[in-house]
Structures are given as C-alpha cells and as structure tokens.
Design a protein around this motif. Structure first.
Motif, PDB file in Angstrom:
ATOM      1  N   SER A  59     -22.872  11.115   3.651  1.00 55.23           N
ATOM      2  CA  SER A  59     -21.852  10.100   3.419  1.00 55.23           C
ATOM      3  C   SER A  59     -22.249   8.818   4.140  1.00 55.23           C
ATOM      4  N   PHE A  60     -21.816   7.690   3.577  1.00 53.03           N
ATOM      5  CA  PHE A  60     -22.113   6.410   4.191  1.00 53.03           C
ATOM      6  C   PHE A  60     -21.308   6.265   5.474  1.00 53.03           C
ATOM      7  N   LYS A  61     -21.978   5.885   6.518  1.00 55.43           N
ATOM      8  CA  LYS A  61     -21.292   5.578   7.763  1.00 55.43           C
ATOM      9  C   LYS A  61     -20.852   4.127   7.713  1.00 55.43           C
ATOM     10  N   LEU A  62     -20.090   3.720   8.680  1.00 59.02           N
ATOM     11  CA  LEU A  62     -19.569   2.354   8.706  1.00 59.02           C
ATOM     12  C   LEU A  62     -20.702   1.334   8.781  1.00 59.02           C
ATOM     13  N   VAL A 122     -21.442  -1.659   6.044  1.00 59.92           N
ATOM     14  CA  VAL A 122     -21.504  -3.073   6.447  1.00 59.92           C
ATOM     15  C   VAL A 122     -22.850  -3.667   6.064  1.00 59.92           C
ATOM     16  N   ALA A 123     -23.924  -2.936   6.287  1.00 59.85           N
ATOM     17  CA  ALA A 123     -25.259  -3.431   5.932  1.00 59.85           C
ATOM     18  C   ALA A 123     -25.387  -3.621   4.428  1.00 59.85           C
ATOM     19  N   LEU A 124     -24.864  -2.672   3.659  1.00 61.52           N
ATOM     20  CA  LEU A 124     -24.920  -2.802   2.203  1.00 61.52           C
ATOM     21  C   LEU A 124     -24.089  -3.986   1.729  1.00 61.52           C
ATOM     22  N   VAL A 159     -25.540  -7.288  -0.257  1.00 60.31           N
ATOM     23  CA  VAL A 159     -24.979  -7.708  -1.543  1.00 60.31           C
ATOM     24  C   VAL A 159     -24.482  -9.146  -1.452  1.00 60.31           C
ATOM     25  N   LEU A 160     -23.806  -9.493  -0.361  1.00 61.33           N
ATOM     26  CA  LEU A 160     -23.319 -10.860  -0.169  1.00 61.33           C
ATOM     27  C   LEU A 160     -24.472 -11.858  -0.093  1.00 61.33           C
TER      28      LEU A 160
END
Length: 77
Positions: free
Chosen positions: A13-16, A20-22, A26-27
């Motif tokens: 599962s994705f951790k926090l 945030v990095a993803l 994307v931003l």
C-alpha cells in the motif's frame, strides 16, 4: 524435481510519503506542460529582432492649452 515455493505477488500500500511524492511529481508535470504550452503560444506572436531594429513608432499628437501647458498626448498603437 525441485520443490519450489509458490510465487506470490503482493502489492504494498502507498504510504503517506509515497502519495506526497506522487502528487508532487504530477503537479510538477502539469506545471511544466502548462509552461511549455504557454511558451509555444506566445513565441509565435513575437516580432523578429530585425523588425524591432527598424521600428519607428507612430507620431504622437500633443495638445496644448492657450497658455502653453501640455493638456494631453495621444497616439495610435
């Protein structure tokens, strides 16, 4: 024959931090694409350098009052 254990695939599962990095990547991609798009659009409207060297602005019309004071100046762009 070799007795190998079965292969299992677990998705972690994705951790926090991962989220945030993803989101940051994307931003950054969206901002970079927007900047490139705006640059592409506005570069097409810029005049050439040689045209700027020979640019002569239109004549400015200046209006003076009876006593010689400048009332206003007008020009067409």
């Amino acid at each position: 024959m070799l007795n190998l254990p079965p292969i299992t695939l677990r998705l972690r599962s994705f951790k926090l931090i991962d989220r945030v990095a993803l989101a940051f990547l994307v931003l950054c991609s969206i901002l970079f694409g927007t900047a490139c798009g705006l640059l592409f659009v506005y570069v097409g409207d810029l005049p050439e350098i040689r045209a700027l060297e020979t640019y002569r602005p239109n004549v400015v019309t200046e209006m003076y009052a009876d006593d010689g004071q400048l009332v206003g100046s007008f020009a067409l762009q």
